[in-house]
Design a protein around this motif. Sequence first.
Motif, PDB file in Angstrom:
ATOM      1  N   TYR A   1       0.808  -1.214   0.000  1.00 29.30           N
ATOM      2  CA  TYR A   1       0.000   0.000   0.000  1.00 29.30           C
ATOM      3  C   TYR A   1       0.849   1.275   0.000  1.00 29.30           C
ATOM      4  CZ  TYR A   1      -3.593  -3.348   1.275  1.00 29.30           C
ATOM      5  OH  TYR A   1      -4.447  -4.426   1.286  1.00 29.30           O
ATOM      6  N   VAL A   2       2.144   1.171  -0.308  1.00 27.90           N
ATOM      7  CA  VAL A   2       2.968   2.375  -0.329  1.00 27.90           C
ATOM      8  C   VAL A   2       2.515   3.263  -1.491  1.00 27.90           C
ATOM      9  CG1 VAL A   2       4.812   1.371  -1.748  1.00 27.90           C
ATOM     10  CG2 VAL A   2       5.314   3.274  -0.203  1.00 27.90           C
ATOM     11  N   GLN A   3       2.274   4.543  -1.197  1.00 34.31           N
ATOM     12  CA  GLN A   3       1.792   5.485  -2.215  1.00 34.31           C
ATOM     13  C   GLN A   3       2.919   6.359  -2.745  1.00 34.31           C
ATOM     14  OE1 GLN A   3      -1.280   7.467   0.010  1.00 34.31           O
ATOM     15  NE2 GLN A   3      -2.771   5.850  -0.338  1.00 34.31           N
ATOM     16  N   LEU A   4       3.887   6.682  -1.889  1.00 28.58           N
ATOM     17  CA  LEU A   4       5.047   7.472  -2.275  1.00 28.58           C
ATOM     18  C   LEU A   4       6.280   6.769  -1.743  1.00 28.58           C
ATOM     19  CD1 LEU A   4       5.604  11.295  -2.072  1.00 28.58           C
ATOM     20  CD2 LEU A   4       7.196   9.766  -0.924  1.00 28.58           C
ATOM     21  N   LEU A   5       7.232   6.501  -2.622  1.00 24.96           N
ATOM     22  CA  LEU A   5       8.481   5.852  -2.231  1.00 24.96           C
ATOM     23  C   LEU A   5       9.630   6.668  -2.808  1.00 24.96           C
ATOM     24  CD1 LEU A   5      10.026   3.579  -0.890  1.00 24.96           C
ATOM     25  CD2 LEU A   5       9.671   2.173  -2.919  1.00 24.96           C
ATOM     26  N   ALA A   6      10.291   7.461  -1.953  1.00 32.82           N
ATOM     27  CA  ALA A   6      11.379   8.345  -2.374  1.00 32.82           C
ATOM     28  C   ALA A   6      12.683   7.863  -1.752  1.00 32.82           C
ATOM     29  CB  ALA A   6      11.086   9.790  -1.953  1.00 32.82           C
ATOM     30  N   LEU A   7      13.575   7.352  -2.593  1.00 35.63           N
ATOM     31  CA  LEU A   7      14.874   6.834  -2.145  1.00 35.63           C
ATOM     32  C   LEU A   7      16.026   7.539  -2.862  1.00 35.63           C
ATOM     33  CD1 LEU A   7      14.023   3.015  -2.231  1.00 35.63           C
ATOM     34  CD2 LEU A   7      13.948   4.514  -0.251  1.00 35.63           C
ATOM     35  N   TYR A   8      15.750   8.608  -3.604  1.00 36.45           N
ATOM     36  CA  TYR A   8      16.758   9.245  -4.426  1.00 36.45           C
ATOM     37  C   TYR A   8      17.828   9.955  -3.584  1.00 36.45           C
ATOM     38  CZ  TYR A   8      14.018  13.526  -3.579  1.00 36.45           C
ATOM     39  OH  TYR A   8      13.351  14.574  -2.982  1.00 36.45           O
ATOM     40  N   GLY A   9      18.999  10.153  -4.217  1.00 35.88           N
ATOM     41  CA  GLY A   9      20.056  10.907  -3.561  1.00 35.88           C
ATOM     42  C   GLY A   9      20.737  10.169  -2.436  1.00 35.88           C
ATOM     43  N   ASN A  10      20.886   8.853  -2.539  1.00 35.71           N
ATOM     44  CA  ASN A  10      21.617   8.064  -1.554  1.00 35.71           C
ATOM     45  C   ASN A  10      22.782   7.346  -2.246  1.00 35.71           C
ATOM     46  OD1 ASN A  10      20.230   8.141   1.216  1.00 35.71           O
ATOM     47  ND2 ASN A  10      18.488   7.871  -0.160  1.00 35.71           N
ATOM     48  N   LYS A  11      23.271   6.251  -1.658  1.00 35.53           N
ATOM     49  CA  LYS A  11      24.377   5.483  -2.226  1.00 35.53           C
ATOM     50  C   LYS A  11      23.970   4.011  -2.343  1.00 35.53           C
ATOM     51  CE  LYS A  11      27.780   8.660  -0.228  1.00 35.53           C
ATOM     52  NZ  LYS A  11      28.925   8.807   0.721  1.00 35.53           N
ATOM     53  N   LEU A  12      22.739   3.770  -2.688  1.00 37.52           N
ATOM     54  CA  LEU A  12      22.203   2.414  -2.772  1.00 37.52           C
ATOM     55  C   LEU A  12      22.732   1.730  -4.029  1.00 37.52           C
ATOM     56  CD1 LEU A  12      18.565   3.373  -1.757  1.00 37.52           C
ATOM     57  CD2 LEU A  12      20.308   2.348  -0.301  1.00 37.52           C
ATOM     58  N   ASN A  13      23.072   0.441  -3.923  1.00 39.52           N
ATOM     59  CA  ASN A  13      23.759  -0.215  -5.033  1.00 39.52           C
ATOM     60  C   ASN A  13      23.161  -1.567  -5.411  1.00 39.52           C
ATOM     61  OD1 ASN A  13      24.550  -1.848  -2.927  1.00 39.52           O
ATOM     62  ND2 ASN A  13      26.662  -1.114  -2.883  1.00 39.52           N
ATOM     63  N   SER A  14      21.898  -1.799  -5.121  1.00 38.80           N
ATOM     64  CA  SER A  14      21.278  -3.078  -5.457  1.00 38.80           C
ATOM     65  C   SER A  14      20.612  -3.006  -6.828  1.00 38.80           C
ATOM     66  CB  SER A  14      20.241  -3.444  -4.390  1.00 38.80           C
ATOM     67  OG  SER A  14      19.249  -2.438  -4.311  1.00 38.80           O
ATOM     68  N   THR A  15      19.960  -4.082  -7.204  1.00 36.00           N
ATOM     69  CA  THR A  15      19.165  -4.096  -8.428  1.00 36.00           C
ATOM     70  C   THR A  15      17.720  -3.735  -8.096  1.00 36.00           C
ATOM     71  OG1 THR A  15      18.657  -6.442  -8.146  1.00 36.00           O
ATOM     72  CG2 THR A  15      20.615  -5.879  -9.446  1.00 36.00           C
ATOM     73  N   ILE A  16      16.930  -3.496  -9.134  1.00 38.18           N
ATOM     74  CA  ILE A  16      15.487  -3.308  -8.958  1.00 38.18           C
ATOM     75  C   ILE A  16      14.834  -4.645  -9.287  1.00 38.18           C
ATOM     76  CG2 ILE A  16      13.438  -2.053  -9.690  1.00 38.18           C
ATOM     77  CD1 ILE A  16      15.208   0.279 -10.432  1.00 38.18           C
ATOM     78  N   PRO A  17      14.280  -5.353  -8.297  1.00 33.86           N
ATOM     79  CA  PRO A  17      13.798  -6.715  -8.534  1.00 33.86           C
ATOM     80  C   PRO A  17      12.405  -6.739  -9.155  1.00 33.86           C
ATOM     81  CG  PRO A  17      13.439  -6.138  -6.256  1.00 33.86           C
ATOM     82  CD  PRO A  17      14.122  -4.950  -6.892  1.00 33.86           C
ATOM     83  N   LYS A  18      12.005  -7.929  -9.600  1.00 35.73           N
ATOM     84  CA  LYS A  18      10.672  -8.110 -10.167  1.00 35.73           C
ATOM     85  C   LYS A  18       9.582  -7.863  -9.132  1.00 35.73           C
ATOM     86  CE  LYS A  18      12.138 -11.485 -13.650  1.00 35.73           C
ATOM     87  NZ  LYS A  18      11.953 -12.859 -14.166  1.00 35.73           N
ATOM     88  N   GLN A  19       9.950  -7.975  -7.834  1.00 27.11           N
ATOM     89  CA  GLN A  19       8.958  -7.772  -6.774  1.00 27.11           C
ATOM     90  C   GLN A  19       8.400  -6.364  -6.743  1.00 27.11           C
ATOM     91  OE1 GLN A  19      11.691  -9.526  -6.476  1.00 27.11           O
ATOM     92  NE2 GLN A  19      11.554 -11.152  -4.968  1.00 27.11           N
ATOM     93  N   LEU A  20       8.989  -5.437  -7.527  1.00 27.62           N
ATOM     94  CA  LEU A  20       8.455  -4.072  -7.498  1.00 27.62           C
ATOM     95  C   LEU A  20       6.999  -4.035  -7.944  1.00 27.62           C
ATOM     96  CD1 LEU A  20       8.115  -2.125 -10.291  1.00 27.62           C
ATOM     97  CD2 LEU A  20      10.458  -2.808 -10.544  1.00 27.62           C
ATOM     98  N   MET A  21       6.541  -5.078  -8.671  1.00 25.97           N
ATOM     99  CA  MET A  21       5.139  -5.125  -9.075  1.00 25.97           C
ATOM    100  C   MET A  21       4.215  -5.225  -7.866  1.00 25.97           C
ATOM    101  SD  MET A  21       4.837  -9.073 -10.463  1.00 25.97           S
ATOM    102  CE  MET A  21       3.050  -9.027 -10.516  1.00 25.97           C
ATOM    103  N   ASN A  22       4.771  -5.595  -6.685  1.00 19.83           N
ATOM    104  CA  ASN A  22       3.951  -5.713  -5.470  1.00 19.83           C
ATOM    105  C   ASN A  22       3.520  -4.350  -4.939  1.00 19.83           C
ATOM    106  OD1 ASN A  22       4.239  -8.487  -5.562  1.00 19.83           O
ATOM    107  ND2 ASN A  22       6.040  -8.493  -4.245  1.00 19.83           N
ATOM    108  N   ILE A  23       4.295  -3.280  -5.272  1.00 16.90           N
ATOM    109  CA  ILE A  23       3.913  -1.947  -4.781  1.00 16.90           C
ATOM    110  C   ILE A  23       2.897  -1.349  -5.750  1.00 16.90           C
ATOM    111  CG2 ILE A  23       6.028  -1.559  -3.463  1.00 16.90           C
ATOM    112  CD1 ILE A  23       7.079   0.115  -5.789  1.00 16.90           C
ATOM    113  N   SER A  24       1.818  -2.062  -5.935  1.00 18.33           N
ATOM    114  CA  SER A  24       0.843  -1.729  -6.981  1.00 18.33           C
ATOM    115  C   SER A  24       0.082  -0.446  -6.721  1.00 18.33           C
ATOM    116  CB  SER A  24      -0.154  -2.885  -7.133  1.00 18.33           C
ATOM    117  OG  SER A  24      -0.769  -3.181  -5.891  1.00 18.33           O
TER     118      SER A  24
END
Length: 354
Positions: free
Chosen positions: A116-139
């Motif tokens: 149920y996340v409506q806004l997800l702001a992670l910009y401007g950090n040093k994150l180094n992972s991939t974007i997984p297929k699970q992102l479809m869960n944040i529908s």
Amino acid sequence: MSFNQFEGILPTSITNLSSQLTFLTFGGNKIGGSIPSEISNLFHLNALDMNTNFLRGNLPASIGMHTNLQIFLVGANQLTGEIPSSLGNITQPLRLDLALNNFQGSIPLGIWNLEYVQLLALYGNKLNSTIPKQLMNISSTQLLDVSLNFLTGSLPTEIGKLQHIVKLNVSNNKLSAEVLGNIKLCGGIPELHLKPCPVQKQEKRKKRTALKLVLVIVIPALFLSLAVAFLSMLLTRKVKKKPLSSPSFGQFLPKVSYQELLNATGGFSSGNLIDSGNFGSVYNGTLSPTGITVVVKVLKLNQRGASKSFMAECEALRNIQHRNLVKLVSVCSRTDFHGNDFKALAYEFMPNGS
């Protein structure tokens, strides 16, 4: 306590407030120190706003015990370490802002399971992972911004299943495709307008044969279209639209002045105010003499990161065209009648939209 310029260290005694407290905000101050793990004592919190301060250290894992949180804002601080996976325990509709910090490591999989996340702001950090297929869960998400990190890998095609998305920003990472500062993105859903991926020789041969057939039909039609367009240009050459004076963004947008936006919004009156956030306020109004109804986002330039947010939004909207992105009508970067810098974005009004 927001925007009062309080200074000092965040006291641990704040965790001794009533456990029935549901709303705690002290964003836009000069408060330093770390976030105490005892913050979990305030287990009835629905909103916790600590944006735009000088908080340091790790984000305590105990924050995940606030399963009723609907607003959690710690953007524009100096937090470090990894994002705790316990944030994935939150089950309510959520606005989550962790942007403009120094978070490192992977984005926890639990984040991508926040249904149920409506806004997800992670910009401007040093994150180094991939974007997984699970992102479809944040529908339910409407805004997803992971720009200005070190994300790698491919952008999953499941991103096309985010039916409510309004703003998507993956620029300035190390993703394997070319879009907004990445170098190798290709293919994917048509709405992303990415270049085609390399194909095998046999497939190329088939495409060449098909292309020859198409050209036999297309070339005569193209010449006819060019002739019509040329005649139309001659008939209307006296009608000229001047581009916006600022060359760095919106070169093809109509010019708009501070006075015009002032008139359109009734002097930025409270009656025209739609919403107000950390980086700006949003008003509705009508531009003269066209009568176009617009939504005007006025930046709070005294807030750290506001100008950066303005330029990033201008650059993104200049380069991206998407059916789920509201149309940018005009941009204003001027000074007001007091000589102060003024920046605003005017969007097309959506009567039944956000």
